[in-house]
Design a protein around this motif. Structure first.
Motif: not given
Length: 180
Positions: A40-67
């Motif tokens: 799912d592309a929820d707020g924590g998807w970046l850390g899951k996709v990059m296999a790095d749980p230390a990555l922060p949750a995405l800020k609402d409205g950020s470019a990566i969140d919008r992607l």
């Protein structure tokens, strides 16, 4: 129609701010692989996709969140509006080919993370996955002609359709099974 996706320079700026050594096309390939595999592309998807749980949750409205949100919406709609994020025609054929092959590598990695080792695939899905794996191991040629340009366009369309097919085989089929 879904909101427009952020452009590559805007995404690259955010990736750089986060210290991630990845390109926008690699990120989109991984994101689409993740979603196709049932993620799912929820707020924590970046850390899951990059296999790095230390990555922060995405800020609402950020470019990566919008992607993430925009891509999820495009994969779920019936209009097949999904488009691959790749360098434009103003870049060399070699650079565009290399970006597509990188996209495929990252798609496969994230798809495997989300779908698991042996996801239930249709015969067409199996073939599509094997073809994507072949593309992921390809190397861009330094020279090309008009025929190569045409071939790249056809390959891009194949990759787009293959991603949607795999999404149907895994993510959508999984939701259907859960409903029954």
């Amino acid at each position: 129609m879904a909101d427009p996706l952020p452009d590559a320079p805007t995404l690259q700026a955010e990736l750089d701010q986060l210290g991630l050594a990845t390109s926008p096309w690699e990120l989109q390939g991984a994101l689409i692989g993740w979603i196709a595999g049932g993620g799912d592309a929820d707020g924590g998807w970046l850390g899951k996709v990059m296999a790095d749980p230390a990555l922060p949750a995405l800020k609402d409205g950020s470019a990566i969140d919008r992607l993430g949100r925009g891509t999820q919406a495009r994969m779920e709609d019936n209009d097949f509006e999904l488009a691959l994020l790749l360098p434009g025609d103003d870049t060399t054929l070699q650079a565009r080919s290399a970006a597509l092959f990188d996209w495929c590598r990252h798609f496969l990695g994230a798809f495997g993370l989300a779908a698991g080792a042996k996801p239930p695939l249709s015969e067409e899905g199996e073939e599509a996955l094997q073809d994507l794996a072949r593309l992921a191991t390809a190397t861009a040629e330094p020279e090309g002609d008009e025929d190569d340009e045409t071939a790249l366009t056809e390959i891009e369309e194949f990759v787009r359709v293959a991603a949607l097919l795999l999404h149907g085989d895994v993510a959508i089929a999984r939701r259907r099974r859960q409903l029954h």
